[in-house]
Design an enzyme around this catalytic site. Structure first.
Site, short mmCIF file in Angstrom:
data_model
loop_
_atom_site.label_atom_id
_atom_site.label_comp_id
_atom_site.label_asym_id
_atom_site.label_seq_id
_atom_site.Cartn_x
_atom_site.Cartn_y
_atom_site.Cartn_z
N SER A 194 0.82 -1.21 0.00
CA SER A 194 0.00 0.00 0.00
C SER A 194 0.86 1.26 0.00
O SER A 194 1.52 1.57 -0.98
CB SER A 194 -0.96 -0.05 1.21
N ASP A 241 10.15 5.48 -10.23
CA ASP A 241 9.77 6.05 -11.52
C ASP A 241 10.52 7.35 -11.82
O ASP A 241 10.83 7.65 -12.97
CB ASP A 241 8.27 6.31 -11.56
N LYS A 290 -0.63 -4.35 -3.04
CA LYS A 290 -1.91 -3.81 -2.60
C LYS A 290 -2.03 -2.40 -3.14
O LYS A 290 -1.60 -1.43 -2.53
CB LYS A 290 -1.97 -3.85 -1.07
#
Length: 444
Positions: A294, A305, A319
């Site tokens: 999460s 990224d 998740k």
């Protein structure tokens, strides 16, 4: 999970549903089908109420119907009342009573996703992948996850004996644990060989502020800048979205951190970094494992990224869904999955998780290769990513991989009790010695 401050009254949700554009004919057809289904439900309700072998409380029947409805959706949507509602608040605030375990359900059995560091369960030696079959001799198999968790909770200071099945061991064994108030320290830090280690155990309230304080504390203890930072998100099950955004922002100068995308194309919310990298461009390594979920995946995905950090360890939990908590009464709430998280490059981590840039096994754990990893994809009715997810496979080039060259016994003899952290520290040392400006992460 979103903060409890973002509760929505039920009427607001019902009002939002009426905004979906449909024709009169479509609406009429939907209404006919819906009323037919509701009529069938009421028929069953009245039959059970009037003819079951014992008298049944209406509330029990309706609560069971709600639970069944939500269980048909995904593993994270649920309805809680009274004590469970209070527990939900406490666990989000980072202070609650219990053992210190994040658990899930697999094929009707309770399985450990991760023990929380420095809690009774962690100190007793519980590990990710352990199956808990009995509690004080009482079989847990077949219970719902909420029922099993309720059984494990109790008064601080009381003992509980868990019967554990650990893959790789021939027989089940018992673990005695004393319940305690789980007063989580969301962030801890230390310095080793001139490198700052920031261990984030949960994304409870004030975690972002504590990470910022950790960076200041590391610099003060060294009298200057460190060689780099290791951000340890292993076995961190997540928490508050705003804290994940705040922690990502600490290491980013600009750009998107995460987006939420809901049922409709218009249901998109994006969150961006503000100017200022507290780490001042120094090398950053993020450690993740199968228990990183999460909010942990939001941070790891954002830094990966933006090529701000190298992610090391193993694939995370996966998740990547958003649960909105809607208070339906003074002591009741609906936790409903309303969106998916996406990393800045547009990746959904739901079910697939975050793949590390450099896979590093925890060789200092003698049970590492025998224990299975329990992830989101193992949960029944788990939400799938909107694009296909395939497990990556490490390339075979015929060369010996130094990440796998050690044994647990050999590492113990060298005094290395955490191989993943050891590997990360050595990587930053090599970068510092080479005079490189930093580590470049990101999917390649």
């Amino acid at each position: 999970m979103k903060p409890f401050a973002k509760f929505l009254p039920p009427i607001a949700v019902l009002g939002a549903l009426t905004l979906v554009p449909v024709t009169g004919a479509q609406l009429a057809a939907q209404d006919v089908d819906t009323y037919r289904e509701l009529e069938n439900f009421l028929t069953v309700f009245e039959r059970v109420r009037g003819n079951y072998v014992e008298e049944v409380d209406d509330h029990v029947l309706i609560k069971g119907a709600i639970d069944g409805m939500l269980a048909a959706l995904d593993p994270h949507s649920s309805y809680v009342e009274a004590s469970d509602f209070q527990t939900m608040r406490l666990t989000t605030d980072g202070n609650y009573g219990g053992l210190g375990l994040t658990v899930g359900m697999r094929d009707g059995a309770v399985v450990v996703v991760a023990p929380t560091e420095d809690t009774p369960a962690d100190k007793a030696g519980m590990k990710a992948g352990d199956y808990i079959t009995h509690l004080d001799g009482k079989l847990l198999y077949g219970m719902s996850l909420d029922e099993a968790v309720d059984e494990m909770r109790g008064e601080p200071g009381t003992d509980v004996t868990l019967t554990v099945v650990r893959p790789g061991r021939d027989k089940p064994f018992d673990v005695k644990i004393t319940r305690a108030i789980i007063d989580l320290r969301p962030v801890k830090w230390e310095v080793e060989d001139g490198i700052g280690i920031i261990n984030i155990n949960s994304f409870s309230a004030n975690a972002g502020a504590e990470v910022a304080e950790a960076i200041r504390g590391i610099e003060k203890s060294l009298g200057g800048r460190p060689k780099g930072y290791v951000v340890d998100l292993r076995s961190n099950p997540g928490g508050l979205l705003d804290q994940a955004i705040e922690i990502s922002d600490i290491f980013l100068e600009r750009g998107e951190i995460v987006s939420e995308r809901g049922r409709r194309k218009s249901d998109i919310e994006r969150f961006y970094a503000t100017k200022g990298d507290m780490a001042d461009g120094l090398p950053v390594i993020v450690l993740v494992d199968a228990g990183s979920a999460s909010a942990s995946e939001i941070v790891a995905g954002a830094l990966q990224d933006h090529r701000r950090a190298v992610v090391m360890g193993e694939r995370s939990f996966g998740k990547g869904s958003v649960q909105t908590v809607i208070q339906t009464g003074p002591d009741a709430a609906l936790r409903l999955t309303t969106a998916r998280y996406y990393t800045p490059s547009g990746r959904s981590v739901q079910a697939g998780g975050i793949e590390p840039d450099i896979a590093v096994p925890q060789l200092s754990d003698p049970d590492y290769f025998e224990r299975p990893r329990f992830r989101e994809a193992d949960l029944r009715r788990h939400l799938v990513a909107q694009e296909g997810v395939e497990d990556d496979v490490l390339e075979e080039d015929g060369n010996d991989d130094p990440r796998y060259a050690e044994t647990a016994e050999g590492l113990e003899a060298k005094g290395i009790d955490d191989y993943q952290l050891h590997y990360a520290l050595k990587a930053i040392q090599r970068v510092a010695m080479a005079g490189s400006p930093g580590l470049a992460g990101g999917r390649r």
